[in-house]
Design a protein around this motif. Sequence first.
Motif, short mmCIF file in Angstrom:
data_model
loop_
_atom_site.label_atom_id
_atom_site.label_comp_id
_atom_site.label_asym_id
_atom_site.label_seq_id
_atom_site.Cartn_x
_atom_site.Cartn_y
_atom_site.Cartn_z
N THR A 1 101.68 71.61 49.65
CA THR A 1 101.82 72.42 48.44
C THR A 1 102.02 73.88 48.82
O THR A 1 101.89 74.25 49.98
CB THR A 1 100.56 72.29 47.55
OG1 THR A 1 99.41 72.74 48.31
CG2 THR A 1 100.34 70.86 47.10
N TRP B 1 103.86 77.96 47.29
CA TRP B 1 104.94 78.60 46.53
C TRP B 1 106.28 78.04 46.98
O TRP B 1 106.60 78.06 48.17
CB TRP B 1 104.87 80.11 46.73
CG TRP B 1 105.85 80.89 45.91
CD1 TRP B 1 105.93 80.93 44.55
CD2 TRP B 1 106.88 81.75 46.39
NE1 TRP B 1 106.96 81.76 44.15
CE2 TRP B 1 107.55 82.29 45.26
CE3 TRP B 1 107.31 82.13 47.66
CZ2 TRP B 1 108.61 83.17 45.37
CZ3 TRP B 1 108.36 83.01 47.78
CH2 TRP B 1 109.00 83.53 46.64
N ASP C 1 109.96 79.56 41.18
CA ASP C 1 108.85 80.27 40.53
C ASP C 1 109.01 81.78 40.72
O ASP C 1 108.26 82.40 41.47
CB ASP C 1 107.53 79.77 41.14
CG ASP C 1 106.31 80.27 40.38
OD1 ASP C 1 106.46 80.73 39.24
OD2 ASP C 1 105.20 80.21 40.95
N ASP D 1 103.11 80.10 39.06
CA ASP D 1 103.18 78.68 38.70
C ASP D 1 103.70 78.44 37.29
O ASP D 1 103.42 77.41 36.68
CB ASP D 1 101.81 78.00 38.86
CG ASP D 1 101.38 77.89 40.32
OD1 ASP D 1 102.26 77.96 41.20
OD2 ASP D 1 100.17 77.77 40.58
#
Length: 357
Positions: free
Chosen positions: A102, A104, A110, A115
Amino acid sequence: MTARTENLNVVGFDHMPSPAEIKARVPMTPRAAESVLAGRRALMEILDRKDPRLFVIVGPCSIHDPVAGLDYARRLRKLADELQETVQVVMRVYFEKPRTSTGWKGFINDPRMDDSFHIEEGMERGRRFLLDVAELGLPAATEALDPIAPQYYGDLVSWTAIGARTAESQTHREMASGLSTPVGFKNSTDGSQEAAVNGILSASRPHSFLGLSDTGASAIIRTRGNGYGHLVLRGGGGRPNYDTVSISLAEQALTKAKLPVNIVVDCSHANSWKKPELQPLVMRDVMHQLREGNHSVVGVMIESFLEAGNQPIPADLSQLRYGCSVTDACVDWATTEEMLRNTHALLRDVVPSRRKS
């Protein structure tokens, strides 16, 4: 009946403007088009051995702040003019970040870094940034991760990377076969070159696959194949691979596959153990190989920004340090200037001999 069997884990479909709509909002200009085409021509001539210079893909690990990114681009443009006798400079402009688990996902996914995933905003702002860079007369390089994204901004890109995690992907090989730029395939994260070499070979052939047209309609995309694929060595499997033995093995692998022996060395990632302070040492080592007569290395990559290192993304974005990476750590601008000027000095008497041979 299909409501019981499809989209069971999908919570919504938000409208996304078509590539044509985004391009209408941020249209290509004559100056930008010439910059993109000039960059592509220079890179192709280097790969064809018509131009003996080295190309350098240099810039931030990722773009998160267009203001700082353009500040960097203006500085790089001036430096590129100074070094043009020996080096073709291309700015690294990466908007998409592959994540091991996980994190950015990059400016397009984004752009507000919270988020909220305003992809429609990120795509338009990303295209605008590429246009601004091209308007400066600076060619841009990026990584092709999402197979739809090139339809939105591929006309503003001069060099494309297929990353270590996607070089084995059939989807990305097909996409690369239709890209208008030279494409560098990175070796796998375990250090293996096989997937990248096979990727270059696959992308050089015609393909037909499902994709998106400029109007946003589903389409069968048919390609003629990309003849400018090449290998990018980025290290992996717990060791660097820019040394003479590794490069010799890469040369043999490309020769065996009957591919042009064109190699780019990524000074970052596993080649520098993700320690930015080691990138200058990698660069200098590669330059000495060129001085000793190596002809297969045609380019290098550097992760560089205004400030050294990297930083986490804070909840309060006003606390972000200006010009400092939010993904991989980079060398600072002063180090970048020193690396490129040293490279220019080391290559000044090598380029003429490369031209003759």
